[in-house]
Design an enzyme around this catalytic site. Structure first.
Site, PDB file in Angstrom:
ATOM      1  N   HIS A 190       0.847  -1.185   0.000  1.00 40.13           N
ATOM      2  CA  HIS A 190       0.000   0.000   0.000  1.00 40.13           C
ATOM      3  C   HIS A 190       0.894   1.252   0.000  1.00 40.13           C
ATOM      4  CE1 HIS A 190       0.396  -0.881   4.482  1.00 40.13           C
ATOM      5  NE2 HIS A 190       0.981   0.282   4.334  1.00 40.13           N
TER       6      HIS A 190
HETATM    7  C1  T46 Z   1       2.646   0.704   6.948  1.00 42.24           C
HETATM    8  C2  T46 Z   1       3.447  -0.532   7.116  1.00 42.24           C
HETATM    9  C3  T46 Z   1       4.913  -0.275   7.181  1.00 42.24           C
HETATM   10  C4  T46 Z   1      -4.686  -0.583  13.114  1.00 42.24           C
HETATM   11  O1  T46 Z   1      -5.860  -0.752  13.499  1.00 42.24           O
HETATM   12  N1  T46 Z   1      -3.903   0.374  13.673  1.00 42.24           N
HETATM   13  C5  T46 Z   1      -2.629   0.594  13.290  1.00 42.24           C
HETATM   14  O2  T46 Z   1      -1.946   1.494  13.833  1.00 42.24           O
HETATM   15  C6  T46 Z   1      -2.086  -0.223  12.217  1.00 42.24           C
HETATM   16  C7  T46 Z   1      -0.647  -0.002  11.744  1.00 42.24           C
HETATM   17  C8  T46 Z   1      -2.879  -1.168  11.651  1.00 42.24           C
HETATM   18  N2  T46 Z   1      -4.159  -1.357  12.089  1.00 42.24           N
HETATM   19  C9  T46 Z   1      -4.974  -2.425  11.508  1.00 42.24           C
HETATM   20  C10 T46 Z   1      -5.347  -2.202  10.033  1.00 42.24           C
HETATM   21  C11 T46 Z   1      -5.478  -3.604   9.503  1.00 42.24           C
HETATM   22  O3  T46 Z   1      -6.794  -4.075   9.733  1.00 42.24           O
HETATM   23  O4  T46 Z   1      -4.250  -3.640  11.525  1.00 42.24           O
HETATM   24  C12 T46 Z   1      -4.516  -4.430  10.380  1.00 42.24           C
HETATM   25  C13 T46 Z   1      -3.242  -4.796   9.667  1.00 42.24           C
HETATM   26  O5  T46 Z   1      -2.680  -3.612   9.092  1.00 42.24           O
HETATM   27  P1  T46 Z   1      -1.923  -3.618   7.708  1.00 42.24           P
HETATM   28  O6  T46 Z   1      -2.415  -4.714   6.847  1.00 42.24           O
HETATM   29  O7  T46 Z   1      -1.985  -2.232   7.141  1.00 42.24           O
HETATM   30  O8  T46 Z   1      -0.438  -3.971   8.171  1.00 42.24           O
HETATM   31  P2  T46 Z   1       0.900  -3.870   7.313  1.00 42.24           P
HETATM   32  O9  T46 Z   1       1.970  -4.516   8.108  1.00 42.24           O
HETATM   33  O10 T46 Z   1       0.701  -4.349   5.930  1.00 42.24           O
HETATM   34  O11 T46 Z   1       1.206  -2.281   7.221  1.00 42.24           O
HETATM   35  C14 T46 Z   1       1.654  -1.584   8.359  1.00 42.24           C
HETATM   36  C15 T46 Z   1       0.910  -0.252   8.500  1.00 42.24           C
HETATM   37  O12 T46 Z   1      -0.504  -0.483   8.496  1.00 42.24           O
HETATM   38  C16 T46 Z   1       1.235   0.710   7.375  1.00 42.24           C
HETATM   39  O13 T46 Z   1       0.799   2.009   7.725  1.00 42.24           O
HETATM   40  O14 T46 Z   1       3.088   1.654   6.321  1.00 42.24           O
HETATM   41  O15 T46 Z   1       3.056  -1.339   8.237  1.00 42.24           O
END
Ligand code: T46
Length: 147
Positions: free
Chosen positions: A64
């Site tokens: 993303h």
């Molecule tokens: C990024 C990379 C480096 C939350 O509710 N609060 C939070 O602060 C975060 C980070 C995530 N979430 C929820 C959103 C999704 O439902 O946790 C779930 C997994 O998040 P995501 O799929 O976005 O995780 P990554 O590891 O792909 O991405 C993360 C960060 O979301 C993003 O901002 O830049 O790490």
């Protein structure tokens, strides 16, 4: 303090860069690594999160971009590969050095993969979590950066 001459790749994509932390690594009882908001960390930190238990070798995270969010990503243990794409230039960086972080500025498609089982990722963010700030579809990202 030992300031080792550790090389970190030059960043070639837009809205990124290297953040170098202060470190003391000549203590017999372990190392100390320091980041300070608005000093070596270039923003006021509103949120931090870390990612661990990366046992799945096939795992891919990220995939993303953010519309406005500023973040710095660190690998504080183990290693992973960070792939960056500003829509024009792409770069792949092996993250295996806890003293350096990479700026994940806005409009930078990023992917994390090839995690070592002991990998721990730490992210410092300039804002609270807002799902509306995410571009999770690559075509949507490409359209957004042309606006
Ligand atoms: C990024 C990379 C480096 C939350 O509710 N609060 C939070 O602060 C975060 C980070 C995530 N979430 C929820 C959103 C999704 O439902 O946790 C779930 C997994 O998040 P995501 O799929 O976005 O995780 P990554 O590891 O792909 O991405 C993360 C960060 O979301 C993003 O901002 O830049 O790490």
């Amino acid at each position: 303090m030992t300031k080792e001459k550790i090389k970190f790749p030059k960043i070639k994509v837009k809205n990124s860069g290297v953040v170098s932390l202060q470190f003391y690594n000549d203590f017999p009882d372990g190392n100390l690594v320091i980041g300070e908001a608005l000093k070596n960390v270039p923003f006021a930190i509103k949120r931090l999160y870390f990612i661990n238990s990366l046992f799945n070798k096939q795992a891919h995270r990220g995939l993303h971009a953010h519309k406005k969010l500023e973040q710095i990503i660190f690998c504080i243990n183990g290693s992973f590969t960070l792939k960056l794409d500003d829509g024009k230039n792409k770069q792949s960086i092996k993250m295996d050095n806890p003293y350096y972080g990479v700026r994940l500025g806005p409009l930078l498609w990023h992917t994390m993969e090839k995690f070592s089982a002991d990998c721990v990722i730490l992210v410092l963010a300039a804002d609270y979590y807002k799902e509306s700030d995410y571009l999770r579809n690559y075509e949507e990202f490409k359209k957004f950066i042309k606006k």
